[in-house]
Design a protein around this motif. Structure first.
Motif, PDB file in Angstrom:
ATOM      1  N   LYS A 155      27.687 -13.962  -9.873  1.00  0.00           N
ATOM      2  CA  LYS A 155      28.002 -13.765 -11.286  1.00  0.00           C
ATOM      3  C   LYS A 155      27.620 -12.371 -11.787  1.00  0.00           C
ATOM      4  N   LEU A 156      26.942 -11.610 -10.936  1.00  0.00           N
ATOM      5  CA  LEU A 156      26.513 -10.248 -11.284  1.00  0.00           C
ATOM      6  C   LEU A 156      27.052  -9.275 -10.238  1.00  0.00           C
ATOM      7  N   PRO A 157      28.370  -9.115 -10.176  1.00  0.00           N
ATOM      8  CA  PRO A 157      28.964  -8.300  -9.109  1.00  0.00           C
ATOM      9  C   PRO A 157      28.555  -6.834  -9.130  1.00  0.00           C
ATOM     10  N   LYS A 158      28.372  -6.293 -10.301  1.00  0.00           N
ATOM     11  CA  LYS A 158      27.996  -4.879 -10.374  1.00  0.00           C
ATOM     12  C   LYS A 158      26.556  -4.676  -9.887  1.00  0.00           C
ATOM     13  N   LEU A 159      25.670  -5.615 -10.222  1.00  0.00           N
ATOM     14  CA  LEU A 159      24.308  -5.536  -9.711  1.00  0.00           C
ATOM     15  C   LEU A 159      24.311  -5.705  -8.193  1.00  0.00           C
ATOM     16  N   GLN A 160      25.106  -6.622  -7.673  1.00  0.00           N
ATOM     17  CA  GLN A 160      25.186  -6.813  -6.228  1.00  0.00           C
ATOM     18  C   GLN A 160      25.705  -5.569  -5.533  1.00  0.00           C
ATOM     19  N   ALA A 161      26.681  -4.922  -6.138  1.00  0.00           N
ATOM     20  CA  ALA A 161      27.209  -3.683  -5.558  1.00  0.00           C
ATOM     21  C   ALA A 161      26.146  -2.595  -5.547  1.00  0.00           C
ATOM     22  N   ALA A 162      25.366  -2.522  -6.617  1.00  0.00           N
ATOM     23  CA  ALA A 162      24.290  -1.524  -6.674  1.00  0.00           C
ATOM     24  C   ALA A 162      23.255  -1.790  -5.584  1.00  0.00           C
ATOM     25  N   ILE A 163      22.931  -3.078  -5.369  1.00  0.00           N
ATOM     26  CA  ILE A 163      21.970  -3.426  -4.327  1.00  0.00           C
ATOM     27  C   ILE A 163      22.528  -3.068  -2.949  1.00  0.00           C
ATOM     28  N   ASN A 164      23.788  -3.410  -2.706  1.00  0.00           N
ATOM     29  CA  ASN A 164      24.400  -3.140  -1.398  1.00  0.00           C
ATOM     30  C   ASN A 164      24.546  -1.651  -1.123  1.00  0.00           C
ATOM     31  N   ASN A 165      24.853  -0.887  -2.165  1.00  0.00           N
ATOM     32  CA  ASN A 165      25.100   0.547  -1.996  1.00  0.00           C
ATOM     33  C   ASN A 165      23.875   1.411  -2.252  1.00  0.00           C
ATOM     34  N   LEU A 205      13.194  -4.700  -6.875  1.00  0.00           N
ATOM     35  CA  LEU A 205      14.484  -4.038  -6.708  1.00  0.00           C
ATOM     36  C   LEU A 205      14.319  -2.698  -5.998  1.00  0.00           C
ATOM     37  N   GLU A 206      13.253  -1.990  -6.316  1.00  0.00           N
ATOM     38  CA  GLU A 206      12.998  -0.720  -5.638  1.00  0.00           C
ATOM     39  C   GLU A 206      12.735  -0.937  -4.155  1.00  0.00           C
ATOM     40  N   LYS A 207      12.087  -2.045  -3.807  1.00  0.00           N
ATOM     41  CA  LYS A 207      11.864  -2.356  -2.395  1.00  0.00           C
ATOM     42  C   LYS A 207      13.166  -2.669  -1.667  1.00  0.00           C
ATOM     43  N   MET A 208      14.190  -3.041  -2.425  1.00  0.00           N
ATOM     44  CA  MET A 208      15.513  -3.254  -1.837  1.00  0.00           C
ATOM     45  C   MET A 208      16.240  -1.938  -1.603  1.00  0.00           C
ATOM     46  N   GLY A 209      15.645  -0.838  -2.045  1.00  0.00           N
ATOM     47  CA  GLY A 209      16.238   0.477  -1.828  1.00  0.00           C
ATOM     48  C   GLY A 209      16.907   1.090  -3.030  1.00  0.00           C
ATOM     49  N   LEU A 210      16.834   0.423  -4.186  1.00  0.00           N
ATOM     50  CA  LEU A 210      17.452   0.981  -5.384  1.00  0.00           C
ATOM     51  C   LEU A 210      16.527   1.996  -6.049  1.00  0.00           C
ATOM     52  N   TYR A 211      17.116   2.954  -6.717  1.00  0.00           N
ATOM     53  CA  TYR A 211      16.353   3.845  -7.591  1.00  0.00           C
ATOM     54  C   TYR A 211      16.509   3.290  -9.005  1.00  0.00           C
ATOM     55  N   VAL A 212      15.440   2.727  -9.532  1.00  0.00           N
ATOM     56  CA  VAL A 212      15.508   2.008 -10.803  1.00  0.00           C
ATOM     57  C   VAL A 212      14.842   2.802 -11.914  1.00  0.00           C
ATOM     58  N   THR A 213      15.554   2.943 -13.011  1.00  0.00           N
ATOM     59  CA  THR A 213      14.978   3.442 -14.256  1.00  0.00           C
ATOM     60  C   THR A 213      14.932   2.255 -15.211  1.00  0.00           C
ATOM     61  N   ASP A 214      13.742   1.942 -15.703  1.00  0.00           N
ATOM     62  CA  ASP A 214      13.649   0.784 -16.593  1.00  0.00           C
ATOM     63  C   ASP A 214      13.005   1.137 -17.918  1.00  0.00           C
ATOM     64  N   PHE A 215      13.389   0.399 -18.925  1.00  0.00           N
ATOM     65  CA  PHE A 215      12.838   0.534 -20.272  1.00  0.00           C
ATOM     66  C   PHE A 215      12.515  -0.867 -20.778  1.00  0.00           C
ATOM     67  N   ASN A 216      11.293  -1.057 -21.212  1.00  0.00           N
ATOM     68  CA  ASN A 216      10.918  -2.340 -21.789  1.00  0.00           C
ATOM     69  C   ASN A 216      10.737  -2.147 -23.287  1.00  0.00           C
ATOM     70  N   THR A 217      11.704  -2.622 -24.041  1.00  0.00           N
ATOM     71  CA  THR A 217      11.699  -2.432 -25.494  1.00  0.00           C
ATOM     72  C   THR A 217      11.395  -3.748 -26.223  1.00  0.00           C
ATOM     73  N   SER A 218      10.813  -4.672 -25.514  1.00  0.00           N
ATOM     74  CA  SER A 218      10.461  -5.970 -26.104  1.00  0.00           C
ATOM     75  C   SER A 218       9.410  -5.795 -27.195  1.00  0.00           C
ATOM     76  N   MET A 219       9.349  -6.769 -28.081  1.00  0.00           N
ATOM     77  CA  MET A 219       8.409  -6.695 -29.195  1.00  0.00           C
ATOM     78  C   MET A 219       7.753  -8.058 -29.408  1.00  0.00           C
ATOM     79  N   GLY A 220       6.435  -8.088 -29.306  1.00  0.00           N
ATOM     80  CA  GLY A 220       5.704  -9.326 -29.505  1.00  0.00           C
ATOM     81  C   GLY A 220       5.889  -9.899 -30.895  1.00  0.00           C
ATOM     82  N   GLY A 221       5.965 -11.228 -30.973  1.00  0.00           N
ATOM     83  CA  GLY A 221       6.061 -11.907 -32.258  1.00  0.00           C
ATOM     84  C   GLY A 221       7.448 -11.987 -32.862  1.00  0.00           C
TER      85      GLY A 221
END
Length: 366
Positions: A155-165, A205-221
């Protein structure tokens, strides 16, 4: 899938004195060893040490440590194994929490919540519950009889492609305090400084070989309506390839009382706003863990919210549902809420944060 690593001798698999991403990401529903499962030792109402039920009936206790993983307790002296359960005998050096300090007749300022059947239960942020818990590593011979997350990688084909490539990937984590990382030991500044589940997911995900940039913009409460209002500044500006949405815990409290249909509409609005600017963005929708069933003002329609996420999934492509709700619900038939919480009302501890990771990894697999 390397399930065989869970059956090799313990010292070959992990040093239990410190955090280990690989071993902690092995799903607890596979293999025959559970690593550093947390429990909250407590007395019964009459003052006896409570017999502790683990997630599985153990056939061997490999090790019991303090929650910071620094102190190793002595078998036969500090603990025993009886009928698959952990027993803390009198004279043990393991601290055992008092029933009367947990169940309160009268409220404490900032440290209690109303109890379902009257009175109050103890509540605290920070590392208070973490320090009161212990970590048990054990072997069992049982098959997992509870739910297992559905594999939804297709259901996440683009994520799967990123993992494979091994493509670069940008992720935004967007949700409430659980998505912020509360109450992981690293978040509250306590040993063993285990990362939050978003940090662990990125690292996996990085251990799978991806170069990941992440942002956590969550807000408590905050609730899902806040997510709708702030989606431009908190998500779209970072042009993510994947958004992990973790709303629902606060929506369901007695104070907010968000209906399941309103919750569904809010999640859809978040997706629609993001897709209007980023049509190729994919989503993982997290069905939240449950609140403490004894904390009356926190209990709400959380299971109904997760059902609504599956309705949303049917309406959109590129959407997967990570169902923590059903996993946590089943775990609560085996363990006490206080065994797996960081604050005793609505936050995971290190052990349950690891389950978040495991559910996410299973969800994105094929």
């Amino acid at each position: 899938k390397k399930e065989s690593t869970t059956t090799v001798p313990i010292k070959e698999a992990i040093d239990t004195s410190k955090y280990n991403l690989y071993t902690y990401s092995i799903p607890f529903w596979t293999g025959n060893i559970v690593y550093n499962e947390s429990v909250y030792p407590m007395t019964t109402q009459n003052g006896e040490n409570e017999v502790i039920q683990l997630l599985y009936d153990a056939v061997e206790i490999i090790e019991v440590r303090s929650s910071d993983l620094k102190k190793v307790y002595k078998a036969g002296v500090d603990y025993k194994l009886e009928n698959g359960k952990l027993v803390i005998p009198k004279g043990s050096s393991i601290p055992v929490n008092s029933y009367n300090d947990y169940y309160l007749a009268n409220p404490l300022a900032n440290n209690s919540q109303k109890r379902l059947n009257g009175g109050y239960i103890y509540f605290s942020e920070g590392d208070v519950f973490h320090k009161r818990q212990i970590a048990v590593t054990y072997r069992h011979n049982k098959k997992w009889n509870g739910p297992i997350p559905a594999k939804q990688g297709s259901k996440l084909p683009k994520l799967q492609a990123a993992i494979n490539n091994k493509d670069p990937l940008t992720i935004v984590y967007y949700g409430d305090s659980i998505s912020c990382g509360a109450n992981a030991s690293s978040t509250v500044g306590a040993a063993p400084m285990a990362p939050s589940w978003p940090q662990m997911f990125t690292a996996s995900l990085e251990k799978m070989g991806l170069y990941v940039t992440d942002f956590n913009t969550s807000m408590g409460g905050q609730i899902s309506q806040w997510g709708v209002t702030n989606v431009q500044s908190k998500v779209i500006r970072y042009t993510p390839d994947l958004v992990v949405l973790g709303w629902g815990m606060n929506d369901g409290t007695k104070w907010n009382n968000v209906s399941p249909d309103t919750y569904k509409n809010n999640i859809k609005q978040i997706i629609n706003k993001i897709r209007a600017s980023l049509p190729d963005c994919e989503f993982i929708l997290i069905g939240t863990m449950l609140p403490n069933p004894e904390a009356v003002e926190f209990v709400g329609p959380h299971e109904e919210y997760t059902a609504k996420l599956y309705e949303i999934q049917k309406e959109y492509s590129g959407v997967a549902v990570a169902n923590m709700t059903e996993i946590h619900k089943y775990m609560l038939t085996r363990k006490k809420y206080r065994d797996m919480t960081g604050n005793n009302v609505n936050h995971p501890n290190d052990f349950l944060s690891r389950v978040y990771l495991q559910v996410l990894l299973e969800t994105l697999s094929k």
